[in-house]
Design a protein around this motif. Sequence first.
Motif, mmCIF file in Angstrom:
data_model
loop_
_atom_site.group_PDB
_atom_site.id
_atom_site.type_symbol
_atom_site.label_atom_id
_atom_site.label_comp_id
_atom_site.label_asym_id
_atom_site.label_seq_id
_atom_site.Cartn_x
_atom_site.Cartn_y
_atom_site.Cartn_z
ATOM 1 N N MET A 34 0.687 -1.313 -0.064
ATOM 2 C CA MET A 34 -0.071 -0.049 0.207
ATOM 3 C C MET A 34 0.893 1.409 0.138
ATOM 4 S SD MET A 34 -3.164 -1.173 2.743
ATOM 5 C CE MET A 34 -2.238 -1.866 3.639
ATOM 6 N N THR A 35 1.968 0.799 1.187
ATOM 7 C CA THR A 35 2.456 2.151 1.333
ATOM 8 C C THR A 35 3.245 2.513 -0.746
ATOM 9 O OG1 THR A 35 4.559 1.574 1.186
ATOM 10 C CG2 THR A 35 3.815 2.037 2.789
ATOM 11 N N ASP A 36 3.104 1.744 -1.311
ATOM 12 C CA ASP A 36 3.677 1.497 -2.534
ATOM 13 C C ASP A 36 2.964 2.444 -4.113
ATOM 14 O OD1 ASP A 36 6.374 0.617 -2.490
ATOM 15 O OD2 ASP A 36 5.601 -1.597 -3.267
ATOM 16 N N MET A 37 1.957 1.758 -3.592
ATOM 17 C CA MET A 37 0.407 2.031 -4.161
ATOM 18 C C MET A 37 0.357 3.840 -4.038
ATOM 19 S SD MET A 37 -3.282 1.101 -3.727
ATOM 20 C CE MET A 37 -4.822 1.896 -4.934
ATOM 21 N N LEU A 38 0.790 4.310 -2.910
ATOM 22 C CA LEU A 38 0.727 5.358 -2.049
ATOM 23 C C LEU A 38 1.479 6.333 -2.648
ATOM 24 C CD1 LEU A 38 -1.035 7.543 -0.633
ATOM 25 C CD2 LEU A 38 0.563 7.162 0.905
ATOM 26 N N GLY A 39 3.101 5.611 -3.043
ATOM 27 C CA GLY A 39 3.995 6.530 -3.353
ATOM 28 C C GLY A 39 3.529 7.372 -5.050
ATOM 29 N N SER A 40 3.510 6.170 -5.889
ATOM 30 C CA SER A 40 2.430 5.997 -6.893
ATOM 31 C C SER A 40 1.979 7.025 -7.702
ATOM 32 C CB SER A 40 2.140 4.783 -7.835
ATOM 33 O OG SER A 40 3.512 3.932 -7.411
ATOM 34 N N ALA A 41 1.156 6.883 -6.060
ATOM 35 C CA ALA A 41 0.293 8.037 -6.365
ATOM 36 C C ALA A 41 0.307 9.431 -6.249
ATOM 37 C CB ALA A 41 -1.239 7.985 -5.866
ATOM 38 N N LEU A 42 1.292 10.219 -5.329
ATOM 39 C CA LEU A 42 1.587 11.087 -4.656
ATOM 40 C C LEU A 42 2.563 11.652 -6.167
ATOM 41 C CD1 LEU A 42 2.433 10.575 -0.537
ATOM 42 C CD2 LEU A 42 0.462 11.333 -2.072
ATOM 43 N N SER A 43 3.464 10.074 -6.180
ATOM 44 C CA SER A 43 4.017 10.888 -8.096
ATOM 45 C C SER A 43 3.306 11.469 -8.819
ATOM 46 C CB SER A 43 5.546 9.613 -8.211
ATOM 47 O OG SER A 43 4.416 8.865 -8.547
ATOM 48 N N GLY A 44 2.273 10.554 -9.107
ATOM 49 C CA GLY A 44 1.147 11.458 -9.764
ATOM 50 C C GLY A 44 0.885 12.364 -9.454
ATOM 51 N N LEU A 45 0.235 13.027 -8.777
ATOM 52 C CA LEU A 45 -0.443 14.183 -7.922
ATOM 53 C C LEU A 45 0.766 15.148 -8.458
ATOM 54 C CD1 LEU A 45 -1.893 13.199 -4.819
ATOM 55 C CD2 LEU A 45 -2.628 13.845 -7.337
ATOM 56 N N THR A 46 2.493 14.858 -8.086
ATOM 57 C CA THR A 46 3.373 16.289 -8.084
ATOM 58 C C THR A 46 3.399 16.143 -9.841
ATOM 59 O OG1 THR A 46 4.108 15.542 -6.665
ATOM 60 C CG2 THR A 46 5.907 16.383 -7.750
ATOM 61 N N ALA A 47 3.240 15.155 -10.614
ATOM 62 C CA ALA A 47 3.612 15.110 -11.477
ATOM 63 C C ALA A 47 3.313 16.237 -12.280
ATOM 64 C CB ALA A 47 4.208 14.153 -12.434
ATOM 65 N N TYR A 48 1.411 15.761 -12.405
ATOM 66 C CA TYR A 48 0.426 15.942 -13.438
ATOM 67 C C TYR A 48 0.101 17.512 -12.542
ATOM 68 C CZ TYR A 48 0.964 11.747 -15.750
ATOM 69 O OH TYR A 48 0.191 10.574 -15.560
ATOM 70 N N GLN A 49 -0.018 18.271 -11.176
ATOM 71 C CA GLN A 49 0.301 19.335 -10.754
ATOM 72 C C GLN A 49 1.873 19.893 -11.359
ATOM 73 O OE1 GLN A 49 2.105 20.446 -6.471
ATOM 74 N NE2 GLN A 49 0.447 21.396 -6.399
ATOM 75 N N ARG A 50 2.933 20.077 -12.101
ATOM 76 C CA ARG A 50 4.132 20.340 -12.519
ATOM 77 C C ARG A 50 3.406 21.105 -13.991
ATOM 78 N NH1 ARG A 50 8.194 17.985 -9.396
ATOM 79 N NH2 ARG A 50 8.780 19.493 -6.914
ATOM 80 N N ALA A 51 2.598 19.421 -14.491
ATOM 81 C CA ALA A 51 2.210 19.087 -15.719
ATOM 82 C C ALA A 51 1.186 20.776 -16.124
ATOM 83 C CB ALA A 51 2.311 17.915 -16.331
ATOM 84 N N LEU A 52 0.511 20.877 -14.982
ATOM 85 C CA LEU A 52 -0.581 21.586 -14.652
ATOM 86 C C LEU A 52 0.316 23.162 -15.282
ATOM 87 C CD1 LEU A 52 -3.294 20.157 -12.473
ATOM 88 C CD2 LEU A 52 -3.602 20.785 -15.126
ATOM 89 N N SER A 53 0.605 22.897 -14.426
ATOM 90 C CA SER A 53 1.596 24.586 -13.656
ATOM 91 C C SER A 53 2.112 24.909 -15.490
ATOM 92 C CB SER A 53 2.183 24.373 -12.881
ATOM 93 O OG SER A 53 1.613 23.996 -11.875
ATOM 94 N N THR A 54 3.103 24.314 -16.224
ATOM 95 C CA THR A 54 3.632 24.680 -17.221
ATOM 96 C C THR A 54 1.968 24.818 -18.313
ATOM 97 O OG1 THR A 54 4.951 22.798 -16.560
ATOM 98 C CG2 THR A 54 4.936 23.738 -19.045
ATOM 99 N N THR A 55 1.258 24.342 -18.321
ATOM 100 C CA THR A 55 0.493 24.527 -19.280
ATOM 101 C C THR A 55 -0.498 25.975 -18.968
ATOM 102 O OG1 THR A 55 0.058 22.220 -19.556
ATOM 103 C CG2 THR A 55 -2.179 23.201 -19.841
ATOM 104 N N SER A 56 -0.548 26.348 -18.111
ATOM 105 C CA SER A 56 -1.146 27.774 -17.265
ATOM 106 C C SER A 56 -0.377 28.440 -18.298
ATOM 107 C CB SER A 56 -1.633 27.175 -15.993
ATOM 108 O OG SER A 56 -0.929 27.396 -15.055
#
Length: 544
Positions: A1-23
Amino acid sequence: MTDMLGSALSGLTAYQRALSTTSHNIANANTDGYSRQTVSLSSRTPEQLGSLTLGSGVQLSSVQRAYDQYAVTQQRSTTASYNQQQTLHALSSRMDNLLSDSEQGLSPALSKFYDSIQAASTDPSSLAARRELLANGSTLAARFQGIDNEFAGINEEINNRISASVNEVNGLSKRIADLNMTISRTVGQGGQPNDLLDQRDAALLELNQIVRVSTLEQKDGSMSVFVGNGQPLVLGSKPNTLQVTTNRFDPTRAEISFAGQGEISGSIEGGSLGGAMAFRDDVLTPARNQLGLLANQMASAFNEQHAQGTDLRGDVGGDFFSIAAIEPQVSRNNTGNATLAVTVSDSFALTGDAYVLRQTDTGWQLRNDVNNQVISLTGDGSAANPLSAQGFSMVVSGNAATNDEFLITPTGLSARSVAVAITDPAKIAAAGNDASAGPGDNRNMLAMAGLESRKILTNGSATLSDGVQAMLGKVAATTRSAQVGAASQGTLLAQATARRDEVSGVNLDEEAANLLRFQQAYQASAQVASVANSLFQTMINAFR
């Protein structure tokens, strides 16, 4: 579950930065010089669990700007060419309008002067006709002076343009040097300074609007900038300062130099500054020299013919026109104490060009300052044996050091100084110079009228009217050529800009699609995190 949570958090971080770049792209959709930025995603290093390899999520590997070096270089080059042609056309058009004006141009005044000579020849004893002749002669002289004053005013405007442009270039050079410092520091820390690179490209494009420059990117991310024949304008974080100096001969002529170094005016090209200097060198100065030649040889021809007649009192005619003597200009770099006296030996052998007399190790050398051709000299420069060439003679006094120079413009003062030398209408020598001359004799007046069709310019190569038309034609041809060049370069600039925008421009439809795509991915990652958290809480509760 920690692996699952880590992957989810990495996705949140990456796509937040991708959204920032798009904006960021959307916000700068209308920012000049902005390059669209794109994110590059990659999977994180997987974890090895025994014989199993499990993924650990996503990471943002880089944010790159959409950039085509060739397109940007083409845009800079065509910007420099367009601004040069545009400036050359604007200035040449003013000259063309001034010289071809049907009321205030030179041709109308010359025609009225010839007409008044013809009118006076029909009644050579009429004082009224003679006064009309003197009045039209004064009008013609004033027209020469007025046009020369206009030329002097344009020259002063060019000086002001040069000064303003040099200040702008120095400001942009400092901005580029400061950006170089920040960019190289960011690159050294492993960063990618996309916005700073765009700012530097914008400054370089603005610089090319003023003067053509070349660039060379360094390994540390800085950009070296060169002007003229490769003189360094910016090296890393160090800008070199341009300064406005005066011509070594003529203090009314601005030149461009590097601070503490040599003059580079002759190698400046492109941009509005290159256009202004090309106009001065290729249009203004030749036209002003030609105007002086026309004034000089008109005055010389009329004075020569006038001296062959007699006036109403029976006296031999004196000078009809007066013009200033030749005033050679001394180079400020001279180290000797020599002075130069120049006199006209043959007015009709003058060409209107400027010449540089230089003391070499083997003696005096004369070269044409327009085409750099060496002119043959006779004499040694003494009063008994003057240096002679191209219709003028030179006497040197004092001692000249090697490389001492003098600028000689034989007709340079003629247009601004030409004036009617006669105030008494009875002094006009209309009659022949022999025993049969009398008050009604118009032989010399007819001879002066015949100067209209006589080829008197430069050893009989053209009439005065031909010379005026040749001057007008050259300015008109340059104006038309610059107009065509500006239109052509404008088209090329539009194409280069469109090509750059195709690669680097922001497409709002594309960014909107990216915004939706990254938003969905972010929401999905958040959902994964929520599920991971729920599973973790279930496990905690099971062991409570």
